[in-house]
Write an enzyme that holds these catalytic residues in place. Structure first.
Site, PDB file in Angstrom:
ATOM      1  N   HIS A 135       2.928  30.351  27.732  1.00  0.00           N
ATOM      2  CA  HIS A 135       4.188  31.102  27.697  1.00  0.00           C
ATOM      3  C   HIS A 135       4.559  31.535  26.276  1.00  0.00           C
ATOM      4  O   HIS A 135       5.428  32.388  26.095  1.00  0.00           O
ATOM      5  CB  HIS A 135       5.333  30.252  28.261  1.00  0.00           C
ATOM      6  CG  HIS A 135       5.141  29.823  29.677  1.00  0.00           C
ATOM      7  ND1 HIS A 135       4.899  30.716  30.700  1.00  0.00           N
ATOM      8  CD2 HIS A 135       5.141  28.586  30.259  1.00  0.00           C
ATOM      9  CE1 HIS A 135       4.756  30.044  31.841  1.00  0.00           C
ATOM     10  NE2 HIS A 135       4.891  28.757  31.596  1.00  0.00           N
ATOM     11  N   ASP A 172      -2.433  28.050  36.227  1.00  0.00           N
ATOM     12  CA  ASP A 172      -1.138  27.381  36.201  1.00  0.00           C
ATOM     13  C   ASP A 172      -0.224  28.060  37.229  1.00  0.00           C
ATOM     14  O   ASP A 172      -0.376  29.239  37.534  1.00  0.00           O
ATOM     15  CB  ASP A 172      -0.545  27.506  34.792  1.00  0.00           C
ATOM     16  CG  ASP A 172       0.701  26.657  34.593  1.00  0.00           C
ATOM     17  OD1 ASP A 172       0.576  25.572  34.003  1.00  0.00           O
ATOM     18  OD2 ASP A 172       1.789  27.081  35.013  1.00  0.00           O
ATOM     19  N   HIS A 174       2.847  28.843  36.904  1.00  0.00           N
ATOM     20  CA  HIS A 174       3.768  29.779  36.257  1.00  0.00           C
ATOM     21  C   HIS A 174       2.985  30.933  35.638  1.00  0.00           C
ATOM     22  O   HIS A 174       1.860  30.756  35.180  1.00  0.00           O
ATOM     23  CB  HIS A 174       4.571  29.086  35.156  1.00  0.00           C
ATOM     24  CG  HIS A 174       5.409  27.941  35.624  1.00  0.00           C
ATOM     25  ND1 HIS A 174       4.936  26.638  35.637  1.00  0.00           N
ATOM     26  CD2 HIS A 174       6.672  27.896  36.101  1.00  0.00           C
ATOM     27  CE1 HIS A 174       5.892  25.834  36.096  1.00  0.00           C
ATOM     28  NE2 HIS A 174       6.953  26.580  36.388  1.00  0.00           N
ATOM     29  N   ASP A 265       0.128  22.190  37.706  1.00  0.00           N
ATOM     30  CA  ASP A 265       1.345  22.262  38.503  1.00  0.00           C
ATOM     31  C   ASP A 265       1.105  23.145  39.728  1.00  0.00           C
ATOM     32  O   ASP A 265       1.982  23.280  40.579  1.00  0.00           O
ATOM     33  CB  ASP A 265       2.529  22.792  37.674  1.00  0.00           C
ATOM     34  CG  ASP A 265       2.166  23.962  36.787  1.00  0.00           C
ATOM     35  OD1 ASP A 265       1.066  24.507  36.937  1.00  0.00           O
ATOM     36  OD2 ASP A 265       2.984  24.325  35.919  1.00  0.00           O
ATOM     37  N   TYR A 305       2.834  18.216  36.372  1.00  0.00           N
ATOM     38  CA  TYR A 305       3.954  17.307  36.146  1.00  0.00           C
ATOM     39  C   TYR A 305       4.059  16.191  37.179  1.00  0.00           C
ATOM     40  O   TYR A 305       4.981  15.394  37.108  1.00  0.00           O
ATOM     41  CB  TYR A 305       5.254  18.129  36.073  1.00  0.00           C
ATOM     42  CG  TYR A 305       5.121  19.236  35.053  1.00  0.00           C
ATOM     43  CD1 TYR A 305       5.145  18.949  33.692  1.00  0.00           C
ATOM     44  CD2 TYR A 305       4.872  20.544  35.442  1.00  0.00           C
ATOM     45  CE1 TYR A 305       4.963  19.946  32.745  1.00  0.00           C
ATOM     46  CE2 TYR A 305       4.688  21.551  34.507  1.00  0.00           C
ATOM     47  CZ  TYR A 305       4.737  21.246  33.162  1.00  0.00           C
ATOM     48  OH  TYR A 305       4.537  22.229  32.226  1.00  0.00           O
TER      49      TYR A 305
END
Length: 681
Positions: A135, A172, A174, A265, A305
């Site tokens: 990110h 990922d 995201h 995740d 996570y």
């Protein structure tokens, strides 16, 4: 050449110093849990362990501005209140006095891994790092990310090692918008990301995370976004995304290095992703990537996570990097309708830029994703009762699944080769066993009796080795194998191998026969066998369990055949044994035979027996032994378009097969042949 594991315990130093429910999940235990899992399974000991170094500020400057690097350097002298105030200027970020040191180590670990792979010290590897990076932007921290580890590694690979084509695969959950922004106008970097999107209702809520964000300027077509618009995506959805989107583009792009933004995740149990992909799925994804770039794969940890799910998924990926067979995928291999809509949208958006998709007839269908259409279920909110109920079920499923994975050890012998007369020029990879034992004489005679071609001593001796090797495959002593047989007896030996496999415990057997090999006449469509013939004569009465396709004449045609037909059929069927039979005039080049065999390791958990003509070259035997042992297949060479005849034959086959074999589907039912108007943001 082995697998590198890059790590430094100092990367656990940074931690949250104040109350922040959003950021508390990015904790040091993420690294320690993953490392402990690798140690408990004996995987760390099998890797080349490298201690991470700090990246220099010049290396950070490959992506980040000098002012931003200076700002981060200054955090080392700030107190808690000042750190909290600075953190508040960014989205989902926290700083600690040790953040600058940890973040430089994370970048340095990624660079060390790239250097080790590109210099040939190792074949592939994992950088176990935090903070994550995808990110992070040129002058901004974002989403737990400080420096963009993978983006810097890509620039470093291009600058130091002279690479011209780097593939970044971001699995990922995201969207790695930081990586996308950095390379959106760069045609030397192909960036692929799937991510939870839910029609722009999931963080980071960006319009440019949708399927029609394809890059800018010279980089048009080199940004590939696959948005998941519902939670609950699982193994079939992830595999479909690779087979129908990523791999066709990747083979056409022909990368020299693969970088993986390895965020877990996206795995089952994670509170951020709320997806259902099980840990072994990441072994399969890794195996698929290892057929690219001569196996040069560098994975860098991003999110993840749920500590147990993270740990097990990391272990599965490292096992695949080490060359171990991946456990079979669990659950039905049926993609969700929402996943197919997303796949259809991204294929349509990318088709103008990639001949591999244009030839497959990617329809100009783009679903509006900027608002939630009626009838779409709302996402499960992490604090709602629906999520708690689903979470309880997920945890129970995860616990049961992890128990099964622990009971699925790698066989004592990964690959065995049984040849009639080994050639002196044959060079086998280290660890491949030359199998000289044979089945018992009475067993050989019993199986051979119906076949005149097996009456000769030479053919009978070869059959005995095949039967012995097949037994070792089925009792778990050997993972995969290669057996040679005299050309006149190939079809008869294949018939015996099929019948013996079914009678000795195989529940579902896939046979991929290449060349003029007739299907055994007494093979029935009872669901236990799937016969797929490449380059043979067309079946008189084709069925869902008897598929024949012409041998394509170009690289593009061969890849379309494998990715759009062979592998979707194989993963839909979920065999527990795969027979690959290369007939005397099979027509495949060694790299093609190697790629086909390497990719077929996945569906059956590595349990593959390749039958070849005894006159096969030592080079072919060496290639097959290498890929079954976990090595990358040789490059296919420059990409060339499939012929119209090959594509017509392929599309003609796929349509009638899709209702039975769901992994063949590339579009949602409502979207087939429909042109929709785009909805602008």
């Amino acid at each position: 050449m082995g697998t590198a594991l890059v790590y430094h315990e100092d990367m656990t130093a940074a931690r949250l110093l104040w109350e922040d429910p959003e950021c508390e999940i990015e904790c040091p235990q993420r690294l320690t849990a993953a490392l402990e899992g690798l140690q408990q399974r004996g995987l760390e000991q099998r890797c080349l362990r490298l201690v991470a170094r700090e990246a220099s500020e010049a290396e950070l400057g490959l992506v980040h501005s000098p002012e931003y690097v200076a700002l981060l350097r200054g955090t080392q002298a700030l107190g808690t209140q000042e750190l909290q105030a600075l953190s508040g200027q960014y989205d989902a970020v926290y700083f600690h006095p040790r953040t600058f040191h940890c973040a430089r180590l994370a970048v340095g670990a990624a660079l060390q891994l790239v250097d080790a792979v590109m210099t040939g010290a190792v074949r592939n590897g994992l950088a176990l790092v935090r903070p994550p990076g995808h990110h992070s932007q040129r002058a901004a921290a974002n989403g737990f990310c400080v420096f963009n580890n993978v983006a810097i590694a890509a620039r470093h690979a291009k600058q130091k090692h002279g690479l011209h084509r780097v593939l970044i695969v971001d699995w990922d959950v995201h969207h790695g918008q930081g990586t996308q922004y950095i390379f959106e106008d760069d045609p030397s970097v192909l960036y692929f990301s799937w991510h939870r999107y839910e029609h722009r209702r999931f963080w980071p809520y960006l319009r440019e995370s949708d399927a029609d964000a394809v890059g800018q300027g010279q980089g048009l077509g080199f940004t590939v976004n696959l948005p998941w618009n519902q939670v609950g995506m699982g193994n079939a959805d992830y595999m479909a995304a690779f087979l129908h989107v990523l791999l066709p583009l990747a083979f056409e792009f022909n990368p020299e290095l693969v970088l993986v933004s390895a965020g877990f995740d996206s795995a089952i149990g994670d509170p951020e992703g709320q997806m259902q992909a099980t840990p072994e799925c990441f072994a399969h994804l890794t195996q698929l990537l290892q057929v690219l770039a001569d196996g040069r794969v560098c994975a860098v940890l991003e999110g993840g996570y749920h500590l147990e799910s993270l740990s097990q998924s990391v272990c599965m990926m490292v096992q695949a990097l080490l060359g171990d067979p991946a456990p079979p995928l669990s659950g039905p291999m049926v993609p969700h309708g929402s996943a197919l809509e997303s796949i259809q949208s991204v294929r349509a958006a990318q088709a103008p830029y990639w001949m591999s998709l244009r030839q497959q007839g990617a329809a100009p269908v783009l679903s509006p994703s900027t608002c939630s259409p009626e009838g779409k279920p709302s996402p499960l909110l992490p604090w709602g009762p629906e999520f708690k109920a689903a979470g309880t079920q997920t945890m129970a499923a995860l616990s049961s699944l992890l128990d099964k994975l622990c009971l699925n050890p790698t066989p004592p012998v990964r690959t065995a080769v049984a040849l009639t007369a080994p050639d002196a020029a044959l060079v086998l990879p280290p660890g491949v066993l030359c199998q000289e034992r044979s089945a018992l004489p009475e067993e050989m005679q019993a199986w051979a009796r119906p076949h005149k071609a097996l009456a000769q001593d030479k053919a009978l001796t070869a059959l005995g080795k095949v039967l012995y090797l097949l037994d070792r495959l089925l009792d778990g002593q050997v993972s995969s194998g290669i057996a040679a047989t005299p050309a006149p007896a190939t079809a008869a030996t294949l018939d015996v191998a099929i019948r013996c496999g079914l009678s000795h415990g195989a529940q579902r057997l896939l046979c991929v026969a290449v060349g003029q090999l007739d299907r055994p006449p007494d093979l029935t469509d009872d669901g236990r066998t799937l016969w797929l013939n490449i380059g043979g004569k067309e079946a008189a009465a084709p069925s869902t369990f008897h598929v024949c396709v012409p041998l394509p004449g170009t690289t593009g045609g061969f890849l379309n055949c494998v990715l759009a037909l062979v592998l979707p059929l194989a993963y839909s069927f979920q065999p527990d044994l795969v027979l690959v039979a290369l007939g005397p005039t099979h027509g495949l080049r060694d790299p093609q035979a190697g790629l086909l065999t390497a990719l077929l390791r996945g569906p059956a958990g590595g349990r593959v027996l390749a039958l070849i003509d005894e006159e096969s070259t030592p080079q072919l035997v060496g290639v097959l032994a290498g890929v079954l042992h976990g090595e990358a297949p040789p490059s296919l060479g420059p990409f060339s378009m499939a012929s119209p005849e090959d594509m017509q034959a392929l599309m003609h086959l796929r349509g009638p097969l899709e209702p039975q074999w769901k992994m063949l589907q590339v579009a949602g039912e409502a979207g087939v042949g429909v042109v929709r108007l785009r909805v602008s943001a």
